[in-house]
Scaffold this active site. Structure first.
Site, short mmCIF file in Angstrom:
data_model
loop_
_atom_site.label_atom_id
_atom_site.label_comp_id
_atom_site.label_asym_id
_atom_site.label_seq_id
_atom_site.Cartn_x
_atom_site.Cartn_y
_atom_site.Cartn_z
N TYR A 129 0.68 -1.26 0.18
CA TYR A 129 0.02 -0.52 -0.07
C TYR A 129 0.84 1.06 -0.06
O TYR A 129 1.46 1.75 0.44
CB TYR A 129 -0.49 -0.23 1.66
N HIS A 134 -3.12 0.31 -3.88
CA HIS A 134 -2.89 -0.82 -3.94
C HIS A 134 -2.42 -1.58 -4.34
O HIS A 134 -3.25 -1.90 -5.79
CB HIS A 134 -4.38 -1.69 -2.98
N HIS A 161 -4.49 -2.70 -8.50
CA HIS A 161 -5.66 -3.22 -8.17
C HIS A 161 -6.25 -2.66 -7.41
O HIS A 161 -7.94 -2.60 -8.24
CB HIS A 161 -5.18 -4.60 -6.83
N HIS A 162 -5.88 -1.15 -6.63
CA HIS A 162 -7.89 -1.15 -6.04
C HIS A 162 -7.21 0.50 -5.40
O HIS A 162 -5.72 0.59 -5.07
CB HIS A 162 -8.92 -1.32 -5.01
N HIS A 169 -16.41 -4.46 -3.82
CA HIS A 169 -15.73 -4.86 -3.98
C HIS A 169 -15.46 -6.32 -2.93
O HIS A 169 -16.02 -5.89 -1.82
CB HIS A 169 -14.46 -3.88 -3.26
N MET A 183 -12.57 -8.89 1.46
CA MET A 183 -13.10 -8.11 2.08
C MET A 183 -14.68 -8.06 1.64
O MET A 183 -14.94 -8.98 0.81
CB MET A 183 -12.71 -6.65 1.01
#
EC number: 1.14.17.-
Length: 585
Positions: free
Chosen positions: A206, A308, A240-241, A386, A461
């Site tokens: 991150y 991420h 990824h996000h 998500h 998640m």
């Protein structure tokens, strides 16, 4: 459009849209193949036009799948030598077999393309039922070979794509909400690293980027009216996000690992989520009457972008300048907009046992929290769900007085590799006192250990970011099975030390989840008490309002809920489809 027989076909009739189209391009080495479609909701049909590139294949395989499996899939075969189509399917052993019922109709054939038509749902157990949410396409071509009966044959050149054959009432915004008609004084702001940084050669990282907004936010309020990712070309597979946070305090500009001890201490104030994006999504459009407010508080405004990176192959030396870009205007719209996070708390309490085919977990946003919404309610205009690698189905349902009155958003065929923001038309009105329940269904049959709730890509998640107006103070409304419920279960059922052991150690302490242990634990998850996060943008909890002083956000009873009288899904027994065949394996 006309809506005759809508009641009988409620599982896919959508009376507020007439025709919807889409397009994907498969890269098949020798030549690209373009698949276009047009869905007619009045006729309940979809027309596929398949266009060939520089070289026409001898055989073409177009497959439809819920979760990316090439076996037990619906298939359209095209033999270019015979100029014939064949409605087919693949069995469990990946063999391509002609369907007894030929439900594709060939409308046109040319040298460079052909067009076919099919009903959205045929009630043929070997046909795919097109539904709202994600459809995974397999496009395979054979050049020089025609007698191929197994889709795993190396002579096939294969590509996988994602699309939405049925948009539902969550259609994309019209062009009058796009960039072409944005206010004349719109500014484009890009928040990214000042210089290329190497992506760490570890699986999960991150990275945080803190920047000051480059306009006068001290004296004036602005509206953000569109946001979208800014991805370094070639690095799409690594990002990824992302989440974007607004900072309450003035923070020094900085970029680096989010867990770096050198990260500015005041960055803890960067906690107000204003945007979220995940791999496969497009831009975030705000309706013409609303915008996300920024500035006007007598201080400079800073934002933090959290990226991420997912690098499972441990690539080294990949330079990246990804970030986020904003379209900002000083012409304020009628309403301030907000974003709220629903679902499950990021916690190992929300974990999934191994070898589960369809393990559902519910995240609650109860009436005690939604009571803090504006008196007139809120209008949800977009939803972004998500999960990670084992997520298969995601949806959020709305309850009023304990009775289900509808869905906010639903994806029965979720893929972590193609995530998308759903624009909700019509918008969903949520009133104070309503309950929102976000459900995620996981498939852990390929895992031998517990899948923990958490931030890593191999963790899980369950999140739904809802975009809405008018803005409220509620930013997070999520739950987790209570620690006291888990400790009591693992202590009484498995003889563990329920007072001192970590929750993760308790999960790992169960060596065998078979022989009814998983079913027993599943029942505990569905009846046990929950811990709630009902949070403001500063991270503080709302006051829990109750006449009983013993009640609070910790270890509270889950809401009592009942299904509504409507049916929104296809009856798999009355109208079978290949989507259901996995239930009999």
């Amino acid at each position: 459009m006309k809506c005759a027989n809508a009641a009988a076909l409620l599982f896919f009739v959508l009376c507020d849209i007439g025709v919807h189209g889409g397009e994907i391009v498969a890269e098949l080495l020798h030549s690209n193949v373009t698949v276009k479609w047009q869905t007619d909701y009045e006729r309940q049909t979809v027309d596929f036009s398949i266009w060939f590139g520089a070289k026409t294949p001898d055989l073409l395989f177009l497959g439809f799948s819920d979760f990316g499996d090439m076996n037990s899939s619906d298939v359209l075969m095209y033999d270019n030598v015979k100029r014939e189509i064949m409605d087919s399917y693949t069995n469990r052993d990946y063999k391509i077999i002609p369907d007894l019922s030929q439900d594709f109709q060939q409308l046109r054939r040319r040298k460079d393309h052909f067009v076919v038509r099919r009903k959205l749902t045929t009630c043929d157990s070997r046909d795919y039922a097109f539904q709202r949410g994600t459809t995974q396409f397999y496009i395979a071509a054979s050049f020089g070979y025609r007698n191929l009966v197994d889709i795993r044959d190396k002579k096939w050149i294969l590509d996988k794509k994602f699309g939405k054959v049925i948009e539902g009432p969550t259609d994309q915004p019209s062009t009058d909400e796009g960039v072409s008609s944005l206010e004349r004084d719109v500014q484009l702001v890009i928040v990214n690293s000042n210089s290329p940084d190497p992506v760490p050669n570890v699986e999960t990282t991150y990275e945080c980027i803190i920047r000051k907004m480059p306009f006068d936010t001290v004296h004036k309020t602005y509206h953000i009216v569109r946001m979208e990712p800014y991805i370094t070309p070639g690095n799409e597979h690594l990002v990824h996000h992302m989440e974007v946070f607004l900072c309450r305090d003035e923070v020094e500009e900085w970029s680096g690992n989010c867990n770096d001890p050198k990260k500015p201490k005041k960055s803890k104030s960067c906690s107000h989520v204003i945007a979220a994006w995940a791999m496969g999504e497009g831009p975030i459009h705000y309706p013409r009457e609303a915008g996300l407010p920024i500035g006007g508080k007598g201080k400079n405004e800073y934002v933090m972008v959290e990226i991420h990176y997912n690098n499972p192959e441990l690539h080294k030396g990949v330079m990246d300048t990804s970030g986020f870009q904003f379209y900002v205007t000083g012409l304020l719209r009628i309403y301030d907009a907000g974003i709220m996070e629903l679902g499950l708390i990021y916690s190992d309490a929300n974990s999934v046992p191994p070898n589960q085919k369809a393990w559902a977990m519910n995240g609650y946003c109860p009436s005690q929290c939604t009571q803090n919404l504006p008196e007139e309610g809120i209008n949800i205009f977009a939803s972004q769900m998500h999960a990670h690698l084992t997520g298969r189905k995601l949806w959020t349902s709305q309850y009023r007085d304990g009775v289900q009155i509808g869905d906010v958003n639903r994806d029965e065929h979720y893929s972590p590799h193609w995530q998308h923001l759903q624009q909700l038309r019509p918008m969903v009105r949520v009133m104070p006192g309503d309950t929102l329940v976000t459900t995620c269904v996981y498939d852990t049959r390929r895992r031998s250990n517990v899948t923990f709730g958490g931030y890593g890509i191999t963790d899980e998640m369950c999140v739904n970011y809802i975009y809405y107006y008018p803005a409220s103070e509620v930013e997070v409304c999520k739950s987790a099975i209570s620690n006291s419920t888990l400790r009591a279960y693992f202590s009484q059922r498995h003889g563990m030390d329920g007072k001192t052991m970590k929750i993760s150690d308790m999960y790992n302490g169960v060596k065998d989840w078979s022989n009814g242990v998983d079913e027993e634990f599943y029942n505990v998850l569905n009846v046990g008490n929950v811990n709630m996060n009902c949070l403001k943008s500063n991270g503080e909890s709302f006051e829990f309002k109750s006449k009983d002083p013993r009640q609070g956000w910790e270890n509270m009873a889950r809401p009592r809920l009942f299904s509504g009288s409507f049916i929104r899904t296809r009856d798999r027994f009355q109208c079978p489809a290949i989507n259901d065949m996995i239930n009999f394996e």
